[in-house]
Scaffold this motif. Sequence first.
Motif, PDB file in Angstrom:
ATOM      1  N   SER A 110      36.767  42.527  34.967  1.00  8.79           N
ATOM      2  CA  SER A 110      36.525  41.213  35.526  1.00  8.79           C
ATOM      3  C   SER A 110      37.497  40.247  34.878  1.00  8.79           C
ATOM      4  O   SER A 110      38.081  40.523  33.825  1.00  8.79           O
TER       5      SER A 110
ATOM      6  N   LEU B 230      44.212  40.090  43.493  1.00 11.18           N
ATOM      7  CA  LEU B 230      42.756  40.026  43.412  1.00 11.18           C
ATOM      8  C   LEU B 230      42.126  41.251  42.755  1.00 11.18           C
ATOM      9  O   LEU B 230      40.972  41.186  42.319  1.00 11.18           O
TER      10      LEU B 230
ATOM     11  N   ASP C 164      36.993  38.761  39.391  1.00  8.74           N
ATOM     12  CA  ASP C 164      35.753  38.295  40.016  1.00  8.74           C
ATOM     13  C   ASP C 164      35.681  36.776  40.111  1.00  8.74           C
ATOM     14  O   ASP C 164      34.704  36.231  40.597  1.00  8.74           O
ATOM     15  N   ARG C 165      36.724  36.088  39.643  1.00  6.42           N
ATOM     16  CA  ARG C 165      36.811  34.629  39.726  1.00  6.42           C
ATOM     17  C   ARG C 165      38.227  34.242  40.110  1.00  6.42           C
ATOM     18  O   ARG C 165      39.175  34.943  39.779  1.00  6.42           O
ATOM     19  N   VAL C 166      38.354  33.108  40.802  1.00  6.16           N
ATOM     20  CA  VAL C 166      39.669  32.675  41.267  1.00  6.16           C
ATOM     21  C   VAL C 166      39.832  31.170  41.089  1.00  6.16           C
ATOM     22  O   VAL C 166      38.918  30.393  41.408  1.00  6.16           O
TER      23      VAL C 166
ATOM     24  N   ALA D   1      39.296  37.516  49.412  1.00  6.76           N
ATOM     25  CA  ALA D   1      38.563  37.250  48.175  1.00  6.76           C
ATOM     26  C   ALA D   1      37.078  37.545  48.362  1.00  6.76           C
ATOM     27  O   ALA D   1      36.414  38.079  47.457  1.00  6.76           O
TER      28      ALA D   1
ATOM     29  N   VAL E 201      34.606  38.290  44.923  1.00  4.53           N
ATOM     30  CA  VAL E 201      34.806  37.140  44.036  1.00  4.53           C
ATOM     31  C   VAL E 201      33.520  36.306  43.986  1.00  4.53           C
ATOM     32  O   VAL E 201      32.971  35.916  45.009  1.00  4.53           O
TER      33      VAL E 201
ATOM     34  N   LEU F  67      34.903  30.696  43.025  1.00  3.03           N
ATOM     35  CA  LEU F  67      36.215  30.278  43.461  1.00  3.03           C
ATOM     36  C   LEU F  67      36.318  28.763  43.285  1.00  3.03           C
ATOM     37  O   LEU F  67      35.556  28.009  43.888  1.00  3.03           O
TER      38      LEU F  67
END
Length: 280
Positions: free
Chosen positions: A2, A57, A61-63, A85, A90, A93
């Motif tokens: 992650s 990606l 798990d985060r963007v 995503a 994800v 975000l």
Amino acid sequence: MSGVLVTGGTGKTGKTLVRELREAGVRARAASRNPAAADPDAIRFDWSDPATFGPALDGMDRVFLLPPVESVDPLPLVEPFLRQARRAGVRRLVMLGSAIVLPNAPSAVEMAARVRARPGGVVLRASGFMQNFLRPHPLAEHIHRHGVIRTAAGDGEVGWVDARDIAASAAALLADPGADARSDYLVTGPHGMSYPQAARIITARTGRQVRVERMTEQEQAAAYRASGMPAEFAAALAAVERGIKEGREDQVSTAVLELTGRPPRAFADFVSEHADEWTR
């Protein structure tokens, strides 16, 4: 695995965000068109090349989403990434949006609405960047060369914010994907400020005489085009100054304090920190 995918990972906000996350022990993947070869967790990412979306990606798990810059119609490029995503799982975000909406750019508004509507979606609507007063921004270049701020914004005020405070706010949201958060934050500095006020602060803090040259919206658009901006974006950005002049962008919030636990930097302190930018 992650971690946080930081698009625009080498830019003003992204670079600081990557550093803050890594210092907090959070894996941060810096994504950009020209990734740093010395960074083992940097990756190529290009909005015009959807083939770069999947590898960027992978395992994240985060963007942190920085939409395409200098575009009045970003949604067609961003929408396929948002779908990918979602499929990648994800959980959070965070999109860097703008408190100042470009005229004739409805897809930017729609893009922000789609991010807010998705689970874990957060939009940071940032006010004008204090870093615009630093080179290579056209505003800063003109100050450096001529000691002049050329503007069509009159005495209108903007809640100028340091990009580092935006990054710190994003880091607070991305370090813990389970933390409670609203879907929308207006992110500003501690107070509103006009260009004439900025000129007086730079003069007082650095000794470099800076004055304001008032110009028309059309003259401002021509100046932006001359700096290399696309014509459509230059016209939209010049039209923003009309909104500033009319008082539409005079907004201040407490979001930085809420998210980071400390107040945002004041412009006078920012100028003192970067004094050699205007004096050398």
